[in-house]
Design a protein around this motif. Structure first.
Motif, PDB file in Angstrom:
ATOM      1  N   GLN A   2       0.826  -1.205   0.000  1.00 58.67           N
ATOM      2  CA  GLN A   2       0.000   0.000   0.000  1.00 58.67           C
ATOM      3  C   GLN A   2       0.862   1.257   0.000  1.00 58.67           C
ATOM      4  OE1 GLN A   2      -2.569  -0.387   3.405  1.00 58.67           O
ATOM      5  NE2 GLN A   2      -3.620  -2.212   2.604  1.00 58.67           N
ATOM      6  N   GLU A   3       1.937   1.222   0.789  1.00 61.65           N
ATOM      7  CA  GLU A   3       2.834   2.378   0.863  1.00 61.65           C
ATOM      8  C   GLU A   3       3.540   2.595  -0.470  1.00 61.65           C
ATOM      9  OE1 GLU A   3       5.513   4.000   4.358  1.00 61.65           O
ATOM     10  OE2 GLU A   3       6.478   2.253   3.448  1.00 61.65           O
ATOM     11  N   GLY A  43       3.879   5.676  -5.705  1.00 62.39           N
ATOM     12  CA  GLY A  43       4.097   5.422  -7.133  1.00 62.39           C
ATOM     13  C   GLY A  43       5.261   4.494  -7.410  1.00 62.39           C
ATOM     14  N   LEU A  44       5.567   3.601  -6.455  1.00 60.87           N
ATOM     15  CA  LEU A  44       6.714   2.701  -6.582  1.00 60.87           C
ATOM     16  C   LEU A  44       6.288   1.233  -6.616  1.00 60.87           C
ATOM     17  CD1 LEU A  44       9.047   4.424  -3.957  1.00 60.87           C
ATOM     18  CD2 LEU A  44       9.313   4.506  -6.440  1.00 60.87           C
ATOM     19  N   GLU A  45       5.006   0.981  -6.940  1.00 64.77           N
ATOM     20  CA  GLU A  45       4.512  -0.389  -6.855  1.00 64.77           C
ATOM     21  C   GLU A  45       4.953  -1.282  -8.000  1.00 64.77           C
ATOM     22  OE1 GLU A  45       1.495   1.840  -9.313  1.00 64.77           O
ATOM     23  OE2 GLU A  45       2.801   2.234  -7.607  1.00 64.77           O
ATOM     24  N   ARG A  46       5.371  -0.682  -9.120  1.00 65.91           N
ATOM     25  CA  ARG A  46       5.722  -1.482 -10.295  1.00 65.91           C
ATOM     26  C   ARG A  46       7.111  -2.095 -10.138  1.00 65.91           C
ATOM     27  NH1 ARG A  46       2.638  -1.081 -14.737  1.00 65.91           N
ATOM     28  NH2 ARG A  46       4.364  -1.701 -16.074  1.00 65.91           N
ATOM     29  N   LEU A  72       9.361   6.197   2.666  1.00 66.25           N
ATOM     30  CA  LEU A  72       8.729   4.905   2.965  1.00 66.25           C
ATOM     31  C   LEU A  72       8.770   4.678   4.478  1.00 66.25           C
ATOM     32  CD1 LEU A  72      10.251   2.766   0.053  1.00 66.25           C
ATOM     33  CD2 LEU A  72       8.025   3.926   0.128  1.00 66.25           C
ATOM     34  N   ARG A  73       7.904   5.384   5.182  1.00 65.35           N
ATOM     35  CA  ARG A  73       7.941   5.374   6.636  1.00 65.35           C
ATOM     36  C   ARG A  73       7.608   4.002   7.230  1.00 65.35           C
ATOM     37  NH1 ARG A  73       7.786  10.220   9.216  1.00 65.35           N
ATOM     38  NH2 ARG A  73       8.362   8.922  10.996  1.00 65.35           N
ATOM     39  N   ALA A 118      -0.955  -5.682  -7.863  1.00 57.99           N
ATOM     40  CA  ALA A 118      -1.919  -4.589  -7.792  1.00 57.99           C
ATOM     41  C   ALA A 118      -3.038  -4.895  -6.806  1.00 57.99           C
ATOM     42  CB  ALA A 118      -2.511  -4.314  -9.180  1.00 57.99           C
ATOM     43  N   ASP A 119      -3.402  -6.168  -6.714  1.00 54.26           N
ATOM     44  CA  ASP A 119      -4.485  -6.562  -5.817  1.00 54.26           C
ATOM     45  C   ASP A 119      -4.001  -6.804  -4.394  1.00 54.26           C
ATOM     46  OD1 ASP A 119      -6.172  -6.438  -7.941  1.00 54.26           O
ATOM     47  OD2 ASP A 119      -6.087  -8.589  -8.404  1.00 54.26           O
TER      48      ASP A 119
END
Length: 522
Positions: free
Chosen positions: A324-325, A330-333, A366-367, A517-518
């Motif tokens: 989620q973080e 915008g770093l999920e990819r 990224l706390r 993504a899920d």
């Protein structure tokens, strides 16, 4: 009527008498042993020695310690308190835990205590190291090495570290069989330390060979100081000389180049920093500094990396929160070349030309991931504690600590007994380090959390280690899912370095983009 004759009865009587005499002698020896250490207290100090047991003559409690492991200290802490005495490995030891007590020890370096390492470690690592220096020489060496771990240096390391970690995670995913995570992490940390930190030009074969040589050095670091054929020390010296031979060639090349501009690696930085401080380090000093940096990074970082993988597997909710973080930032990819990415077969090789997308600034945002790393280091600190020698008699927690006695401060026990956190110390709760809880810890809480030690000998590379663990967490969570390859989670060995007894056997699978993504649960 018993069919025993007079001769048989006389033999039994003699045996009984011998056993009784042996028991009495043993009891007398133990009382004299206890008295010997009771009388060793400093009579100029009115305080008594801490509670505890000195065990059996000569052996002390060493056998109990070796058999019981970490429960040895916890059971005696419950019985005697935060400060207790014992006798281990031929020396009287004061075991210390608790934030205030540990604070006294760590801030008392050079005044109350000095660092204690076995003679074999000094022989193998050399005299030109932080480990072997005391007082002003220690301060000067620390100042030279500080530049290696400055923020500017970390900015240069992070993209290269991310690339190495990305390739490693992809290789784990491409492996159809189980991965022994601890062994893989040791190979990875050595490779990163040698190639990225020290800037050594090594191909895979050279790196593997040098890693084996280095492991032989480390395995014999705590051996008997006997330089005789087939001894551990002789094996360690042989490994050290082989390492020094390779490093001497690499250092000579760097000294010949003497490139202008900002140095790229730790060896260049040490050379430049020393010159700026008016010092010219010898080749021997540079070799010993290089080996010390490898030693500092090798087992501890591998241990922490393995613990991170293990604890994330045990707590899938933390993985979901990291995802989620990453999405929020915008770093999920994941890397587009990772196995499982669109158009990339699962068995593709780990080599990748993708640009790194993380920096120190990005990691700083990224706390929650940072909290996870801190919680891993709190719950499973790689090193259980440290040894010091009392330079003079001093007071601690209402007891005297005699001059010359060993003092062992406990990182693990201090973490376990910290009462400043709202959640139970034994639970995995990354949010205990959240911003909302900073006030709960207060200024005095600094020594409730000491995975990197503290004071004059605190770990210089702690920010680099934390950044590397954050990078590993990010690459794992957005690239892979992993599961046990064994029926149950392994037991943890705590001496000398925390690690799973079976090396942590896991299967890694590439994470499909839709699954990431899920927030697919592991």
């Amino acid at each position: 009527m018993f069919p025993w004759g007079p001769s048989c009865l006389s033999v039994l009587g003699a045996v009984g008498t011998a056993l009784l005499c042996a028991g009495l002698l043993l009891s007398l020896a133990q009382h004299l042993w206890t008295l010997r250490w009771t009388l060793s207290r400093d009579r100029a100090c009115p305080l008594s020695l801490p509670k505890g047991s000195m065990g059996w003559p000569f052996f002390g409690e060493t056998l109990h310690w070796l058999v019981q492991g970490s429960s040895f200290h916890s059971s005696r802490r419950e019985r005697y308190g935060m400060v207790f005495k014992t006798h281990l490995l031929g020396r009287p030891v004061i075991r210390v835990s608790g934030a205030e007590n540990v604070r006294t020890i760590l801030l008392g370096e050079h005044l109350l205590v000095r660092s204690q390492w076995p003679q074999s470690a000094h022989i193998l690592l050399g005299s030109h190291t932080l480990l072997g220096s005391v007082g002003e020489p220690h301060r000067k060496r620390r100042k030279v090495l500080a530049r290696v771990f400055s923020r500017a240096a970390l900015e240069r390391y992070v993209p290269r570290l991310q690339g190495a970690l990305r390739r490693e995670v992809c290789a784990w995913c491409a492996n159809p069989g189980p991965v022994a995570v601890y062994q893989a992490a040791k190979a990875l940390t050595f490779r990163m330390a040698a190639q990225i930190l020290l800037g050594l030009h090594l191909d895979e074969v050279q790196c593997a060979e040098l890693a084996r040589t280095f492991q032989q050095l480390v395995e014999n670091l705590f051996s008997l100081p006997l330089d005789v054929p087939f001894s551990g020390l002789r094996k360690g010296i042989r490994a050290r000389d082989q390492l020094h031979q390779y490093l001497e060639e690499a250092i000579a090349e760097k000294l010949r180049e003497d490139k202008p501009g900002e140095p790229d690696d730790a060896l260049d930085m040490i050379i430049h920093s020393a010159r700026e401080l008016g010092q010219e380090l010898s080749v021997q000093e540079l070799k010993e500094s290089a080996v010390e940096l490898l030693f500092a990074a090798f087992f501890t970082t591998a241990s922490a990396s393995t613990s991170l993988v293990l604890l994330l597997l045990q707590h899938p909710a933390a993985i979901a929160k990291i995802r989620q973080e990453l999405t929020a930032q915008g770093l999920e990819r994941a890397c587009s070349c990772a196995p499982g990415a669109t158009g990339v077969p699962a068995g593709s090789g780990p080599d990748c030309g993708c640009e790194p997308d993380l920096s120190l600034a990005a990691l700083g945002r990224l706390r929650y991931t940072d909290c996870v790393v801190k919680e891993v280091l709190r719950l499973l600190p790689p090193v259980s504690g440290g040894y010091r020698t009392a330079l003079r008699t001093f007071q601690l927690d209402g007891y005297q600590i005699p001059k010359g006695w060993s003092v062992m401060y406990s990182i693990r026990d201090t973490h376990e007994t910290a009462a400043v956190y709202r959640s139970p110390p034994e639970s995995f709760d990354p949010e205990r380090f959240g911003a909302a809880r900073d006030d709960a810890r207060g200024a005095a809480g600094r020594f409730h959390y000491i995975p990197f030690g503290g004071g004059a000998r605190s770990c210089l590379g702690q920010e680099l280690a934390q950044a590397m663990l954050q990078l590993l967490a990010v690459e794992l969570v957005r690239t892979a899912r992993w599961e046990l390859a064994t029926p149950a989670f392994p037991a943890m060995q705590t001496v000398p370095i925390v690690h799973p007894v079976d090396g942590l056997q896991l299967f890694f699978h590439p994470l499909m983009p839709s699954a990431a993504a899920d927030g697919l649960r592991l």
